[in-house]
Structures are given as C-alpha cells and as structure tokens.
Design a protein around this motif. Structure first.
Motif, PDB file in Angstrom:
ATOM      1  N   ALA A  20      16.879  -1.745  -9.336  1.00  0.00           N
ATOM      2  CA  ALA A  20      16.134  -0.527  -9.678  1.00  0.00           C
ATOM      3  C   ALA A  20      15.332  -0.040  -8.470  1.00  0.00           C
ATOM      4  CB  ALA A  20      15.209  -0.782 -10.870  1.00  0.00           C
ATOM      5  N   ARG A  21      14.640  -0.944  -7.817  1.00  0.00           N
ATOM      6  CA  ARG A  21      13.882  -0.557  -6.630  1.00  0.00           C
ATOM      7  C   ARG A  21      14.811  -0.074  -5.524  1.00  0.00           C
ATOM      8  NH1 ARG A  21      10.213  -5.435  -5.242  1.00  0.00           N
ATOM      9  NH2 ARG A  21       9.746  -4.141  -3.432  1.00  0.00           N
ATOM     10  N   ALA A  22      15.950  -0.736  -5.372  1.00  0.00           N
ATOM     11  CA  ALA A  22      16.916  -0.336  -4.346  1.00  0.00           C
ATOM     12  C   ALA A  22      17.458   1.068  -4.635  1.00  0.00           C
ATOM     13  CB  ALA A  22      18.060  -1.343  -4.267  1.00  0.00           C
ATOM     14  N   ALA A  23      17.734   1.364  -5.902  1.00  0.00           N
ATOM     15  CA  ALA A  23      18.239   2.698  -6.259  1.00  0.00           C
ATOM     16  C   ALA A  23      17.211   3.772  -5.947  1.00  0.00           C
ATOM     17  CB  ALA A  23      18.611   2.732  -7.739  1.00  0.00           C
ATOM     18  N   HIS A  24      15.952   3.505  -6.252  1.00  0.00           N
ATOM     19  CA  HIS A  24      14.901   4.476  -5.953  1.00  0.00           C
ATOM     20  C   HIS A  24      14.751   4.679  -4.446  1.00  0.00           C
ATOM     21  CE1 HIS A  24      13.554   5.220  -9.997  1.00  0.00           C
ATOM     22  NE2 HIS A  24      13.445   3.926 -10.234  1.00  0.00           N
ATOM     23  N   LEU A  25      14.795   3.594  -3.701  1.00  0.00           N
ATOM     24  CA  LEU A  25      14.677   3.689  -2.240  1.00  0.00           C
ATOM     25  C   LEU A  25      15.867   4.453  -1.655  1.00  0.00           C
ATOM     26  CD1 LEU A  25      13.044   2.822   0.301  1.00  0.00           C
ATOM     27  CD2 LEU A  25      14.564   0.836   0.420  1.00  0.00           C
ATOM     28  N   GLY A  30      17.978   9.555   0.862  1.00  0.00           N
ATOM     29  CA  GLY A  30      19.152  10.393   0.981  1.00  0.00           C
ATOM     30  C   GLY A  30      20.462   9.678   1.279  1.00  0.00           C
ATOM     31  N   LEU A  31      20.635   8.473   0.767  1.00  0.00           N
ATOM     32  CA  LEU A  31      21.922   7.793   0.932  1.00  0.00           C
ATOM     33  C   LEU A  31      22.993   8.553   0.157  1.00  0.00           C
ATOM     34  CD1 LEU A  31      20.148   5.516   2.093  1.00  0.00           C
ATOM     35  CD2 LEU A  31      21.690   3.926   0.968  1.00  0.00           C
ATOM     36  N   PRO A  32      24.265   8.306   0.452  1.00  0.00           N
ATOM     37  CA  PRO A  32      25.342   9.005  -0.257  1.00  0.00           C
ATOM     38  C   PRO A  32      25.262   8.776  -1.772  1.00  0.00           C
ATOM     39  CG  PRO A  32      26.204   7.828   1.649  1.00  0.00           C
ATOM     40  CD  PRO A  32      24.775   7.423   1.499  1.00  0.00           C
ATOM     41  N   ASP A  33      25.642   9.814  -2.506  1.00  0.00           N
ATOM     42  CA  ASP A  33      25.551   9.783  -3.969  1.00  0.00           C
ATOM     43  C   ASP A  33      26.298   8.607  -4.586  1.00  0.00           C
ATOM     44  OD1 ASP A  33      23.948  12.006  -4.003  1.00  0.00           O
ATOM     45  OD2 ASP A  33      25.585  13.408  -4.451  1.00  0.00           O
ATOM     46  N   ASP A  34      27.470   8.259  -4.045  1.00  0.00           N
ATOM     47  CA  ASP A  34      28.237   7.163  -4.642  1.00  0.00           C
ATOM     48  C   ASP A  34      27.504   5.828  -4.504  1.00  0.00           C
ATOM     49  OD1 ASP A  34      28.735   7.292  -1.867  1.00  0.00           O
ATOM     50  OD2 ASP A  34      30.646   6.242  -2.080  1.00  0.00           O
ATOM     51  N   ILE A  36      24.196   5.493  -4.352  1.00  0.00           N
ATOM     52  CA  ILE A  36      23.054   5.579  -5.267  1.00  0.00           C
ATOM     53  C   ILE A  36      23.516   5.320  -6.695  1.00  0.00           C
ATOM     54  CG2 ILE A  36      21.308   7.127  -6.237  1.00  0.00           C
ATOM     55  CD1 ILE A  36      21.250   8.516  -3.455  1.00  0.00           C
ATOM     56  N   GLU A  37      24.618   5.932  -7.089  1.00  0.00           N
ATOM     57  CA  GLU A  37      25.125   5.748  -8.444  1.00  0.00           C
ATOM     58  C   GLU A  37      25.505   4.294  -8.719  1.00  0.00           C
ATOM     59  OE1 GLU A  37      25.034   7.818 -11.059  1.00  0.00           O
ATOM     60  OE2 GLU A  37      23.902   9.028  -9.632  1.00  0.00           O
ATOM     61  N   GLU A  38      26.093   3.631  -7.743  1.00  0.00           N
ATOM     62  CA  GLU A  38      26.447   2.216  -7.895  1.00  0.00           C
ATOM     63  C   GLU A  38      25.187   1.374  -8.120  1.00  0.00           C
ATOM     64  OE1 GLU A  38      28.795  -1.212  -8.119  1.00  0.00           O
ATOM     65  OE2 GLU A  38      29.366   0.903  -8.208  1.00  0.00           O
ATOM     66  N   LEU A  39      24.147   1.630  -7.348  1.00  0.00           N
ATOM     67  CA  LEU A  39      22.883   0.899  -7.519  1.00  0.00           C
ATOM     68  C   LEU A  39      22.251   1.206  -8.877  1.00  0.00           C
ATOM     69  CD1 LEU A  39      21.394   1.281  -3.940  1.00  0.00           C
ATOM     70  CD2 LEU A  39      22.186  -0.842  -5.017  1.00  0.00           C
ATOM     71  N   ARG A  40      22.340   2.432  -9.303  1.00  0.00           N
ATOM     72  CA  ARG A  40      21.784   2.802 -10.617  1.00  0.00           C
ATOM     73  C   ARG A  40      22.533   2.096 -11.748  1.00  0.00           C
ATOM     74  NH1 ARG A  40      20.661   9.305  -9.762  1.00  0.00           N
ATOM     75  NH2 ARG A  40      18.720   9.006  -8.603  1.00  0.00           N
ATOM     76  N   ARG A  41      23.849   2.040 -11.649  1.00  0.00           N
ATOM     77  CA  ARG A  41      24.630   1.335 -12.677  1.00  0.00           C
ATOM     78  C   ARG A  41      24.269  -0.142 -12.710  1.00  0.00           C
ATOM     79  NH1 ARG A  41      28.681   4.859 -10.841  1.00  0.00           N
ATOM     80  NH2 ARG A  41      29.552   3.262  -9.497  1.00  0.00           N
ATOM     81  N   LYS A  42      24.117  -0.745 -11.535  1.00  0.00           N
ATOM     82  CA  LYS A  42      23.734  -2.155 -11.481  1.00  0.00           C
ATOM     83  C   LYS A  42      22.339  -2.368 -12.067  1.00  0.00           C
ATOM     84  CE  LYS A  42      26.583  -3.705  -7.648  1.00  0.00           C
ATOM     85  NZ  LYS A  42      26.614  -4.325  -6.318  1.00  0.00           N
ATOM     86  N   ALA A  43      21.424  -1.443 -11.780  1.00  0.00           N
ATOM     87  CA  ALA A  43      20.058  -1.548 -12.311  1.00  0.00           C
ATOM     88  C   ALA A  43      20.063  -1.446 -13.836  1.00  0.00           C
ATOM     89  CB  ALA A  43      19.170  -0.467 -11.709  1.00  0.00           C
ATOM     90  N   LEU A  44      20.830  -0.515 -14.362  1.00  0.00           N
ATOM     91  CA  LEU A  44      20.909  -0.366 -15.818  1.00  0.00           C
ATOM     92  C   LEU A  44      21.542  -1.589 -16.463  1.00  0.00           C
ATOM     93  CD1 LEU A  44      21.882   3.389 -16.006  1.00  0.00           C
ATOM     94  CD2 LEU A  44      19.819   2.344 -16.968  1.00  0.00           C
ATOM     95  N   TRP A  45      22.611  -2.089 -15.855  1.00  0.00           N
ATOM     96  CA  TRP A  45      23.271  -3.289 -16.373  1.00  0.00           C
ATOM     97  C   TRP A  45      22.287  -4.459 -16.378  1.00  0.00           C
ATOM     98  CZ3 TRP A  45      26.991  -5.330 -19.082  1.00  0.00           C
ATOM     99  CH2 TRP A  45      27.252  -6.680 -18.965  1.00  0.00           C
ATOM    100  N   GLN A  46      21.592  -4.642 -15.281  1.00  0.00           N
ATOM    101  CA  GLN A  46      20.648  -5.742 -15.166  1.00  0.00           C
ATOM    102  C   GLN A  46      19.548  -5.629 -16.227  1.00  0.00           C
ATOM    103  OE1 GLN A  46      18.066  -5.840 -11.647  1.00  0.00           O
ATOM    104  NE2 GLN A  46      18.764  -7.959 -11.350  1.00  0.00           N
ATOM    105  N   MET A  47      18.985  -4.440 -16.381  1.00  0.00           N
ATOM    106  CA  MET A  47      17.901  -4.246 -17.336  1.00  0.00           C
ATOM    107  C   MET A  47      18.391  -4.483 -18.770  1.00  0.00           C
ATOM    108  SD  MET A  47      14.657  -3.639 -17.400  1.00  0.00           S
ATOM    109  CE  MET A  47      14.310  -2.927 -15.804  1.00  0.00           C
TER     110      MET A  47
END
Length: 113
Positions: A20-25, A30-34, A36-47
């Motif tokens: 989650a912190r990595a996705a926000h950072l 401004g990292l590439p959208d893909d 960011i989306e991968e980190l967001r999916r991992k954060a949601l899965w983890q939570m």
C-alpha cells in the motif's frame, strides 16, 4: 540523486511487502500506470486475503478509485492465480472475529461483498 533515493525507497517497501505504501509512493512520483496498478492489486490482495481486514480493504479500494464490482473482479482473479501457483496459505481458513468461526478466503470474500 533524489530519483535514485525514491527508487531505493520504493524497492525497499516492495521487498518488505509494504504494497500500500509502495503504491502511494509510486503514484506520487509518476511511475508508469501498469506498475502502479500492479502494486495496488498486491496491496488490495494483501489487505483482504492476508490480513482479512474489511475496513482496510474498503479504504484502500476507495483511495485507489476502485468501485465494488472491479474490486470483486480483482480479488477473485488473484484468488484464482494464487490457487494456481500453489500459494494456499492466504486462502486457508482463518479465524474471523465477526463470526467467531474459521472462514476460508472464499467464504470471507462472500461475506465481504
């Protein structure tokens, strides 16, 4: 030099499993959208699957702008992928203090939605 520090910080967060912190950072810098989306999916899965945190999952989904149906799809896809890869631990029954029972992730997910 600052870009290198940010990348190092991001790498450290990912290695530590702080998705989650990595996705926000990643989003803030401004990292590439893909990525960011991968980190967001991992954060949601983890939570959801690892921590089984209802409020945290809802909060992250809201912060990431992911509506309910899309969240259901994301978590269902990850459930299938984790099962296919043999990563069973988060899918195994876990104590749910709301019900006082041990629920598999699939059962927890059904109650969540």
């Amino acid at each position: 030099m600052e870009g290198k520090i940010e990348n190092e910080e991001l790498r450290t967060l990912i290695e530590a499993g702080h998705y989650a912190r990595a996705a926000h950072l990643a989003s803030r810098h401004g990292l590439p959208d893909d990525q960011i989306e991968e980190l967001r999916r991992k954060a949601l899965w983890q939570m959801a699957a690892v921590y089984r945190n209802v409020h945290g999952t809802k909060t992250l989904a809201r912060q990431f702008g992911i509506p309910g149906e899309e969240l259901r799809d994301v978590l269902s896809r990850w459930t299938e992928e984790m099962g296919d890869e043999g990563t069973r631990n988060p899918l195994e029954p876990c104590y749910d203090y709301h019900t006082g029972k041990y629920l598999s992730f699939q059962e927890w997910l059904e109650r969540f939605f």
